[in-house]
Design a protein around this motif. Structure first.
Motif, mmCIF file in Angstrom:
data_model
loop_
_atom_site.group_PDB
_atom_site.id
_atom_site.type_symbol
_atom_site.label_atom_id
_atom_site.label_comp_id
_atom_site.label_asym_id
_atom_site.label_seq_id
_atom_site.Cartn_x
_atom_site.Cartn_y
_atom_site.Cartn_z
ATOM 1 N N ILE A 275 1.091 -1.516 0.532
ATOM 2 C CA ILE A 275 -0.282 -0.305 -0.010
ATOM 3 C C ILE A 275 1.226 0.705 -0.075
ATOM 4 C CG2 ILE A 275 -1.903 1.189 0.673
ATOM 5 C CD1 ILE A 275 -2.808 -1.685 0.661
ATOM 6 N N SER A 276 0.865 2.150 -0.936
ATOM 7 C CA SER A 276 1.413 3.385 -1.001
ATOM 8 C C SER A 276 0.323 4.350 -0.534
ATOM 9 C CB SER A 276 1.335 4.254 -2.355
ATOM 10 O OG SER A 276 2.765 3.215 -2.959
ATOM 11 N N VAL A 277 0.951 4.587 0.245
ATOM 12 C CA VAL A 277 -0.102 4.903 1.893
ATOM 13 C C VAL A 277 0.050 6.663 2.292
ATOM 14 C CG1 VAL A 277 -0.285 3.234 3.392
ATOM 15 C CG2 VAL A 277 1.414 4.527 3.481
ATOM 16 N N LEU A 278 1.299 7.168 1.769
ATOM 17 C CA LEU A 278 1.825 8.415 0.628
ATOM 18 C C LEU A 278 2.077 8.987 0.106
ATOM 19 C CD1 LEU A 278 3.605 8.270 4.892
ATOM 20 C CD2 LEU A 278 1.329 10.013 4.440
ATOM 21 N N GLY A 279 1.690 9.753 -0.578
ATOM 22 C CA GLY A 279 2.675 10.504 -1.855
ATOM 23 C C GLY A 279 3.695 11.288 -1.422
ATOM 24 N N SER A 280 4.257 11.655 -2.505
ATOM 25 C CA SER A 280 4.835 12.499 -1.960
ATOM 26 C C SER A 280 4.887 13.755 -1.327
ATOM 27 C CB SER A 280 5.994 12.626 -3.095
ATOM 28 O OG SER A 280 5.237 13.313 -4.441
ATOM 29 N N GLU A 281 3.798 14.305 -1.384
ATOM 30 C CA GLU A 281 3.419 14.805 -0.851
ATOM 31 C C GLU A 281 2.501 15.564 -0.427
ATOM 32 O OE1 GLU A 281 4.462 18.987 -3.513
ATOM 33 O OE2 GLU A 281 4.593 17.772 -5.058
ATOM 34 N N TYR B 90 6.255 3.323 1.795
ATOM 35 C CA TYR B 90 6.814 5.140 2.578
ATOM 36 C C TYR B 90 8.349 5.532 2.990
ATOM 37 C CZ TYR B 90 7.493 2.860 7.326
ATOM 38 O OH TYR B 90 7.992 2.079 8.002
ATOM 39 N N ILE B 91 8.531 6.258 2.833
ATOM 40 C CA ILE B 91 9.953 6.866 3.280
ATOM 41 C C ILE B 91 10.525 6.607 4.092
ATOM 42 C CG2 ILE B 91 10.849 7.369 0.064
ATOM 43 C CD1 ILE B 91 10.420 9.888 1.959
ATOM 44 N N SER C 2 11.454 9.673 6.198
ATOM 45 C CA SER C 2 11.239 10.358 6.808
ATOM 46 C C SER C 2 9.627 10.559 7.432
ATOM 47 C CB SER C 2 11.625 11.457 6.524
ATOM 48 O OG SER C 2 10.749 11.276 4.564
ATOM 49 N N GLN C 3 9.007 9.444 6.662
ATOM 50 C CA GLN C 3 7.165 9.205 6.363
ATOM 51 C C GLN C 3 7.202 8.615 7.434
ATOM 52 O OE1 GLN C 3 6.748 8.578 2.127
ATOM 53 N NE2 GLN C 3 5.624 10.178 2.263
ATOM 54 N N LYS C 4 7.526 7.401 8.331
ATOM 55 C CA LYS C 4 7.381 6.787 9.300
ATOM 56 C C LYS C 4 5.946 7.238 10.793
ATOM 57 C CE LYS C 4 9.569 2.837 11.973
ATOM 58 N NZ LYS C 4 10.823 2.308 13.016
ATOM 59 N N GLU C 5 5.855 8.173 10.565
ATOM 60 C CA GLU C 5 5.193 8.662 11.811
ATOM 61 C C GLU C 5 4.106 8.662 11.281
ATOM 62 O OE1 GLU C 5 6.141 8.628 15.064
ATOM 63 O OE2 GLU C 5 7.797 7.740 14.673
ATOM 64 N N ALA C 6 3.944 9.455 9.868
ATOM 65 C CA ALA C 6 3.257 9.886 9.366
ATOM 66 C C ALA C 6 2.219 7.859 9.038
ATOM 67 C CB ALA C 6 3.364 10.559 8.077
ATOM 68 N N ALA C 7 2.769 7.626 8.094
ATOM 69 C CA ALA C 7 2.426 6.136 8.295
ATOM 70 C C ALA C 7 2.246 5.374 9.433
ATOM 71 C CB ALA C 7 3.527 5.229 7.712
ATOM 72 N N ARG C 8 2.610 5.078 10.480
ATOM 73 C CA ARG C 8 1.832 4.633 11.972
ATOM 74 C C ARG C 8 0.754 5.989 12.179
ATOM 75 N NH1 ARG C 8 3.119 0.457 14.626
ATOM 76 N NH2 ARG C 8 4.947 0.528 14.556
ATOM 77 N N TYR D 278 1.552 -5.709 8.339
ATOM 78 C CA TYR D 278 2.967 -5.861 9.077
ATOM 79 C C TYR D 278 3.656 -4.610 8.724
ATOM 80 C CZ TYR D 278 1.535 -10.726 8.956
ATOM 81 O OH TYR D 278 0.720 -11.898 9.098
ATOM 82 N N PHE D 279 3.426 -4.324 9.522
ATOM 83 C CA PHE D 279 3.765 -2.495 9.442
ATOM 84 C C PHE D 279 5.804 -2.971 9.491
ATOM 85 C CE2 PHE D 279 5.300 1.731 11.091
ATOM 86 C CZ PHE D 279 4.599 2.136 10.748
ATOM 87 N N ASP D 280 6.312 -3.325 10.332
ATOM 88 C CA ASP D 280 7.988 -3.656 10.208
ATOM 89 C C ASP D 280 8.919 -4.175 9.090
ATOM 90 O OD1 ASP D 280 8.132 -2.293 12.481
ATOM 91 O OD2 ASP D 280 7.521 -4.406 13.986
ATOM 92 N N VAL D 281 7.596 -4.921 7.685
ATOM 93 C CA VAL D 281 8.420 -5.499 6.686
ATOM 94 C C VAL D 281 8.449 -4.323 5.799
ATOM 95 C CG1 VAL D 281 7.582 -6.616 5.131
ATOM 96 C CG2 VAL D 281 7.589 -7.802 7.082
ATOM 97 N N PHE D 282 9.787 -3.594 5.412
ATOM 98 C CA PHE D 282 10.028 -2.244 4.668
ATOM 99 C C PHE D 282 11.493 -1.987 4.245
ATOM 100 C CE2 PHE D 282 11.896 2.179 5.672
ATOM 101 C CZ PHE D 282 11.160 2.859 4.771
ATOM 102 N N GLY D 283 11.462 -1.791 3.180
ATOM 103 C CA GLY D 283 12.366 -2.150 2.404
ATOM 104 C C GLY D 283 13.558 -1.226 2.947
ATOM 105 N N LYS D 284 14.752 -1.707 2.580
ATOM 106 C CA LYS D 284 15.394 -0.322 3.764
ATOM 107 C C LYS D 284 16.447 0.092 2.507
ATOM 108 C CE LYS D 284 16.348 -3.213 7.874
ATOM 109 N NZ LYS D 284 15.375 -4.566 8.088
ATOM 110 N N SER D 285 15.943 0.007 1.062
ATOM 111 C CA SER D 285 16.855 0.274 0.192
ATOM 112 C C SER D 285 15.830 0.627 -0.813
ATOM 113 C CB SER D 285 17.796 -0.318 0.076
ATOM 114 O OG SER D 285 17.451 -1.945 -0.594
#
Length: 356
Positions: A184-190, A219-220, A222-228, A243-250
């Motif tokens: 899910i792309s929960v957030l856009g770039s802005e 999400y990137i 810097s958007q972690k808190e917004a995603a949370r 699965y909030f912690d399944v996240f690509g580190k790159s």
């Protein structure tokens, strides 16, 4: 023949413009094709055979006049025979001009057309389902009569190791392979490209209710808190499937995880273009100010579908182009309520119920 292709925008644009490189390779098989891109976009290009090498445009080249002049000298010393400028802004105008190439091609602009030996007008309406983003880029290489038979899809190339690592990550987090998994792309770039948080949370509830699938977020950092914050707005039943912690580190890790997902759903942006390049289904929610026909690439109403506020409430726009409504986008988003999206989203989701 030595060819330079310039695209200094964001990931989606850089990925999409690889079709220019691929087309030039086909048209001039003996040529060397060099792709000039911003540093941050390079990960999406790794393993791609559409060009021979990359020239990296670093932040310092943008921030320092001295560094930029050195960069221009480097480009001139490369002695390119053809420059294709898909970016068309001041930096690439100057790079094209100082390249001293005998052929220079770009999109027509009345104040820069003199820099180029050939300029191509952008066509406003697509003639295929590829979108104007695809078709206009290909016009930089092909004539109008050649266009339709040379439509191409951007591609991303992952290694076997990258895909296997993503599979192991999902197993580690005990994500079942017997049920759908949605990125899910929960957030856009802005903000002006992001569906209101409460609306997105309601859509997440609906996805889980309809498919009983699992969810990972894109999400990137810097958007972690917004995603949370969006996660916290969902129902407890939904949270158990996220699965909030399944996240690509790159970026490469993100793409590898996405390659293991059933589909990508959410705000329009680079992640949607990446999913399509990985041949993954997409459901895109367009910002109210984005012109849909420019970026609804290869939409067929099944594998790739989308929704735009103008589809549902055209009276809010009247005869005004969505792009001219950019300043009103946050107010328009309030009108893009979940009930307008859910019917079409549920129809899209039925094809993924009880399958991976």
């Amino acid at each position: 023949m030595k060819i330079l292709v310039i695209q200094q925008k964001m990931i989606g644009d850089v990925l999409t413009s690889t079709i220019i490189c691929e087309s030039l390779k086909e048209k001039y098989p003996a040529s060397e094709v060099v792709y000039l891109v911003n540093t941050s976009t390079i990960p999406v290009l790794k393993e791609n055979p559409s060009f021979d090498r990359i020239i990296e445009f670093k932040n310092e080249n943008r921030d320092s006049k001295f560094a930029f002049i050195k960069f221009l000298i480097k480009i001139r010393n490369e002695k390119f025979d053809l420059v294709v400028d898909a970016y068309g802004k001041l930096e690439s105008n100057l790079i094209s001009l100082f390249s001293n190439s005998r052929e220079k091609v770009s999109f027509y602009k009345k104040y820069t057309h003199w820099i180029y030996t050939k300029t191509i007008p952008r066509v406003a309406s697509p003639i295929t389902n590829a979108s104007t983003a695809i078709e206009n880029r290909l016009r930089l290489v092909y004539s109008e009569s050649e266009l339709v038979q040379n439509i191409k899809r951007p591609k991303i190339y992952l290694t076997t190791d990258e895909k296997e690592a993503a599979k192991r990550l999902l197993v580690t987090h005990k994500i079942s392979s017997n049920e759908p998994l949605f990125m899910i792309s929960v957030l856009g770039s802005e903000d002006i490209k992001t569906l209101p948080f409460s609306y997105m949370a309601m859509l997440l509830d609906e996805i889980v209710k309809t498919t009983d699938g699992s969810i990972v977020f894109n999400y990137i950092p810097s958007q972690k808190e917004a995603a949370r914050s969006i996660y916290n707005l969902t129902q407890p039943e939904t949270q158990r499937k996220i699965y909030f912690d399944v996240f690509g580190k790159s970026l490469r890790e993100f793409m590898a995880i996405l390659s293991q997902c059933t589909a990508l759903i959410g705000n329009e942006g680079g992640a949607v273009n990446i999913a399509k390049a990985l041949d993954k289904p997409t459901f895109t929610i367009f910002s109210p100010w984005i012109i849909k026909k420019d970026w609804n690439m290869f939409e067929d109403g099944k594998m790739h579908d989308s929704i735009h506020l103008i589809d549902m409430k055209p009276e809010l726009y009247g005869s005004t182009s969505p792009k001219k409504m950019k300043k009103e986008s946050l107010e328009l988003y309030k009108e893009f309520t979940p009930d307008l999206i859910i019917e079409k989203l549920n129809l899209y989701l039925t094809q993924f119920s009880n399958q991976k």
